[in-house]
Structures are given as C-alpha cells and as structure tokens.
Design an enzyme around this catalytic site. Structure first.
Site, PDB file in Angstrom:
ATOM      1  N   GLY A 109      66.836 127.728 -17.539  1.00 21.45           N
ATOM      2  CA  GLY A 109      66.192 128.551 -17.627  1.00 21.45           C
ATOM      3  C   GLY A 109      68.060 130.183 -16.663  1.00 21.45           C
ATOM      4  NE  ARG A 173      63.883 126.420 -20.503  1.00 21.50           N
ATOM      5  CZ  ARG A 173      63.088 126.221 -19.174  1.00 21.50           C
ATOM      6  NH1 ARG A 173      64.805 124.571 -19.060  1.00 21.50           N
ATOM      7  NH2 ARG A 173      63.859 127.038 -18.797  1.00 21.50           N
ATOM      8  CG  ASP A 204      65.470 117.534 -15.603  1.00 20.80           C
ATOM      9  OD1 ASP A 204      65.660 116.337 -15.343  1.00 20.80           O
ATOM     10  OD2 ASP A 204      65.131 117.964 -16.377  1.00 20.80           O
ATOM     11  CE  LYS A 230      70.074 127.352 -14.185  1.00 22.68           C
ATOM     12  NZ  LYS A 230      68.447 126.813 -15.481  1.00 22.68           N
ATOM     13  CB  THR A 231      67.036 126.352 -10.790  1.00 25.28           C
ATOM     14  OG1 THR A 231      65.354 126.359 -10.076  1.00 25.28           O
ATOM     15  CG2 THR A 231      67.385 125.537  -8.601  1.00 25.28           C
ATOM     16  CG  ASP A 233      61.742 126.380  -9.542  1.00 26.34           C
ATOM     17  OD1 ASP A 233      61.404 127.743 -10.282  1.00 26.34           O
ATOM     18  OD2 ASP A 233      61.764 126.269 -10.955  1.00 26.34           O
TER      19      ASP A 233
END
Length: 573
Positions: A109, A173, A204, A230-231, A233
């Site tokens: 994402g 993805r 992941d 990277k995220t 979250d």
C-alpha cells in the site's frame, strides 16, 4: 522556474512509457502548493555530505526463533548491522563499485514519501556513482517478474519530488514466492545486469526482499537487495529503525480530520462521532492521533488483548463515559477505534478461528447448518453481533487467510451496541439523555497526502542511504536512519540485517518467516502518557484541532508525538 520536461526517457525492449506525459502531469494537474513543494530543498545528514565509509557492528540474531530463521536464510543470517561514518578526508578509500545498475520497486500500500526514497537513490547515484542507471519496476513486484520497467532520469523524476502517492512507477501487492517466480526475478535482474535492487515496502515486502537477497546470494548472482521501511500503520520499527515512513504524514492528516469532527461535535452538541482509524495489526495510528487531538474515548487494541476484555466490557466502558458526560450535559463526543480492534478481543479471536476452519472446508450454506459447527460460546457471540457484522465476518479471507478487518465496520457495530445498552439504562433510569452516533472510517485519505517535512526528509535520507549500502556491497539489510529527535544534520545512517527483525509465523498451515510486527507497548512512554491523561479527556473537553499539515512556520518540522516520546522526549499540553 521548473525545467522543461523531457518526455522521451529512453524506452525500449520491455520498458513501458508512463501513463501520461511528464509535462502534462505537471502543467495540468499540479496546484501552486504542489509546484512549490517540488523545489523544496531537502537537508541531508552530515555524514552523507562528506566522504564516508561503512563500519560493521556485531553479528545479528533474530527477533524470534533464531535457529529456524538461520535454517531459512543460511546465506544472509547473522549479518552485522552497518553504520556510515566519516572516512576522515577527501582521499578516503572509495567503495569497490563506482558505476551501478540499480532497480527500485514500490511494494504494498501507498505511504507518503515513497517518491522521495526513489529521489534519494537517484541523487546518490548522480552524486557518488556517476554514469549509473536506475530502473523503476512498474506495478510492484509483478514488474520484476514480468520485466516491466522504465529507466528513471532527471526529467522523469523531477515532478514527483516531495509529492504524495506512488504514481511514479505505481505499486502492487504481488509476492515473489514460488520457484517459478524466483526464476522470473532472476531472469529479469540478469537481463538488466543489476548490481542492486531496492524494495520499498512494509513487513511482508521486506520479508520478500530478504528472501530475494538469500536467493540471489545462494545462486551466486551479483544483485544485492536492500529494503526501506514503509507503512503508515507504524508497525515496522525496532531500535535501529525508529519509525516507518508515511506514519508521520498519515497521522497528521487523520488528526486534522478528527479535530474538525471535534469542532462539529461541540458545535451541534448532539452527536457522538465513532472514528475508526487504519491499523489492522497494531494501534499506533489510533494512539498517535489521540495524543494529537485528545478525544473523549480511545480504545487501544493491545490493551484490550492484555486485559482479555470482551465486547461487552468495551461497550460498557464507552457507555459508562457517555452516561457520566450526560450528567454534565455533554451529550456529544469523539471516540477513536483502531481498525483491527476486533482481532484483539479474545472471544472474537476464538470465533474467527472457528469460522476460518468452517470457511476453509467450503462456502457457508444458506440453511445455517454450519452454525452447528461453532462452539456454544462462539455461537452465542455470533448471534449477539449485529447482522451487518455477522455478514462481514463471513467475507472471503485475505491472501494470508486473515479476516479482512478493513471491511468490518467496527464503528457501526459499537454504535448499535452502545445504543442498545443506553436504552436499557434509560429504562433503569440511569441515563436520561438522547444518543446519536455518527460513523467514520479514516483510511485511504491518509495514504497519499503531500508528505510532511519530516517524511520528505526522512525518505530522502533512507533512499540516499540505500544507494550507499548497495555501493558498498551490502545485501539483506534494511536502510535505517536514526537519532531522529536531533537536527537533520545529526541523523545517523546505516543498515540493519533484515533477518534480525524476523520470526516465524504459521500461515496456511505452514511456518513462514515474517518480520515481527511492532505492537503498541503498554509499558512504553507513548501509551503511559496517554493513559495518564485519558480520564481527564473523557469527562472534560480538552479537544485540540491541529489543522492542516504545515510546511513552513510553527509546527512544520515537528515529529510525531509517538516518536518523540519513544526517543526520550516529552510533550507539554
């Protein structure tokens, strides 16, 4: 003045042109603010502005099950971390490879700042390895497997500097996991004669990066692999990797929206806004936004799990506060809920596990015979849930076999459950006000905003550092930039062994290596700060409206509250 853009970036073979001309994108779509951000100068840590060398640290281990991780990664396990240090003069020994061919891929994402990672890699090659080539793989890992790429040059990259999104080369993805897919990746890197590959992604994706590093080294292929964290979250971090990029920007975007909702709540005086925020596996975004805005109620999934709270426990906690506020004629408020909350509630976890087994055996029958396969506890819970949530729990699972929690409207579930409980209290005479709930999900809105000054600079340093790691022959590391509370000039730059972040996890019946997710630590400084203030926020309106992201002036260079507290700082409200 922006330069004229070249629209012929040297396409040929399997290279694909961008979906629009660079000139057209810049001239017809950009706002004045976007235009001004393109030329925003980015500072570099001092170590990256002088001759430097790399110093290795001690051998690394793993976050969990080191023996298993060592078996899975015999060629890269145990690598030391690496740190860039000044080399002591202009005549310092240079890295062994001067001219490089590097590939870069965006995976998973979107997160604000990804374009600056690519810009940092490109600028490193221009500054330190003249004559090098940078290829961007289109559409994520599938671009590697299918050999879809574009050669990136100055004109191509220029309009994407300091811009949100991943549209320079787009993401995907897909995973490289079967023998055939690894062979496809091998063919691509061999065809392009790549010296290195940078994988920009989350846990992941960086696990996949490590698998590629292991595969290439095992096959004696020269292509080295470096990851970038990277995220939005915020669950990809450790001591050496203090934060993932995009978290800072996304939280500030959500905090602005929450602040707006707070003012609306206070203005109407009659709505409770239930706001679900992104974060499937961890509650970092919810905690950070709470610290920035001071909502009346914030549910932290990790605390729910630690205390083994039930859905009714959480509902009663919310209802108790709403009832107390009503006694002071506050019939409104703001409630923050993490996206993955439902996964943190033990009784719901048991229900989901049983549903997973049933769904794995085939589709759910219309007659409801499948319900007889549930234990009494899980059946009672399932029947207790609103119909809409029941349906959402039966949706098709994600590629990892998990419930698609992003599609479960937890905020609407709690509105219904709170409403039901308040009606009971009305009949008992303990609640006399009117309850009106409003549901919100703030998710995709935060993924592609214009990156903050912090994320812009942090990402640029991550990319520049990744280029250095590759030139010095490193593989299987994740680019890491530290000392982030200090001025940018004092930031540290290096690389951390990807295997040191790993554990094994059972997926689809098999143990697989995964980067261990960083959860909210209940004994950590950010949660403790929040916990010390939440009772006051619950009953008194201490709302803060941060407003839109600032690029100049007060607050423009502020880092997230979470990061500041984790690195030993404090917050004064």
């Amino acid at each position: 003045m922006a330069p004229a853009f070249a629209t012929t970036a040297g396409y040929g073979g399997d290279r694909v042109a961008p979906p629009h001309s660079v000139t057209g994108r810049f001239a017809s779509v950009y706002s004045d603010l976007q235009n001004s951000r393109i030329d925003h100068a980015l500072p570099l840590p001092s170590v990256l502005k002088t001759p430097f060398t790399i110093v290795d640290g001690p051998q690394s281990s793993a976050a969990g099950n080191p023996d298993e991780i060592a078996k899975l990664f015999p060629n890269v396990f145990g690598q030391p971390s690496a740190m860039l240090v000044p080399s002591g003069g202009s005549d310092a020994v240079q890295p062994p490879i001067q001219k490089l061919k590097i590939g870069v891929v965006l995976s998973g994402g979107q997160a604000p700042g990804g374009h600056n990672v690519i810009s940092g890699i490109f600028d490193y090659l221009q500054d330190r390895a003249k004559g090098s080539t940078l290829y961007g793989f289109r559409g994520g890992p599938a671009g590697i497997m299918k050999g879809k790429y574009v050669e990136l040059n100055t004109d191509y990259i220029y309009p994407y500097r300091n811009q949100g999104g991943f549209d320079m080369i787009r993401s995907g993805r897909d995973k490289i996991e079967t023998p055939e897919q690894f062979k496809q990746a091998e063919d691509t890197v061999q065809k392009l004669d790549l010296d290195g590959l940078v994988v920009i992604g989350g846990d992941d994706s960086n696990t996949n990066a490590c698998l590629l590093a292991e595969y290439f080294r095992g096959k004696n292929i020269k292509t080295r692999v470096i990851g970038c964290p990277k995220t939005i979250d915020g669950d990809l971090k450790c001591k050496e990797v203090p934060t993932s990029f995009g978290f800072d920007t996304a939280c500030k975007i959500y905090a602005e929206m929450i602040g707006n909702v707070m003012i609306d709540a206070r203005s109407t005086g009659k709505y409770y806004h239930f706001v679900r925020l992104m974060g499937r596996a961890a509650s970092h975004i919810t905690l950070e936004c709470a610290l920035q805005t001071h909502p009346n109620i914030t549910i932290i999934g990790e605390e729910v799990a630690a205390k083994k709270l039930t859905l009714k426990n959480v509902t009663d906690y919310i209802v108790d506060i709403i009832t107390k506020r009503a006694e002071d004629n506050y019939n409104y408020g703001v409630i923050l809920i993490p996206e993955g909350l439902i996964d943190f509630i033990p009784e719901v976890q048991h229900l989901i596990a049983e549903l997973n087994e049933i769904l794995a055996q085939g589709t759910v029958d219309q007659e409801g015979i499948w319900k007889k396969k549930l234990t009494d506890q899980s059946l009672n819970l399932f029947e207790f849930l609103p119909n809409a949530i029941q349906e959402q729990l039966l949706l098709e699972r994600d590629p990892h076999g998990n419930v698609q929690v992003a599609k479960i409207e937890t905020e609407k579930m709690f509105i219904q459950m709170v409403e039901t409980e308040l009606e009971k209290r009305k009949q008992e005479g303990t609640y006399k006000a009117q309850f009106k709930g409003q549901a919100h999900f703030f998710g995709y809105e935060g993924r592609c905003g214009l990156p903050t000054n912090f994320d812009s600079t942090y990402c640029y340093a991550l990319g520049y550092g990744a280029g250095a790691l590759l030139q010095f022959g490193k593989t299987g590391l994740i680019s890491s930039v530290g000392n982030l509370c200090a001025p940018v000039e004092e930031w540290t730059v290096g690389g951390t062994a990807l295997t040191s972040l790993m554990d094994v996890e059972r997926r689809h019946g098999k143990f697989k290596p995964v980067i261990k997710k960083a959860m909210v630590e209940l004994d950590g400084a950010p949660f403790k700060k929040f916990a010390s203030l939440r009772d006051e926020w619950a009953l008194k309106n201490r709302y803060i409206s941060p407003g839109p992201i600032q690029f100049t002036g007060p607050g423009s260079d502020a880092i997230s509250h979470t990061l500041l507290l984790e690195l030993g700082g404090d917050i004064c409200f």
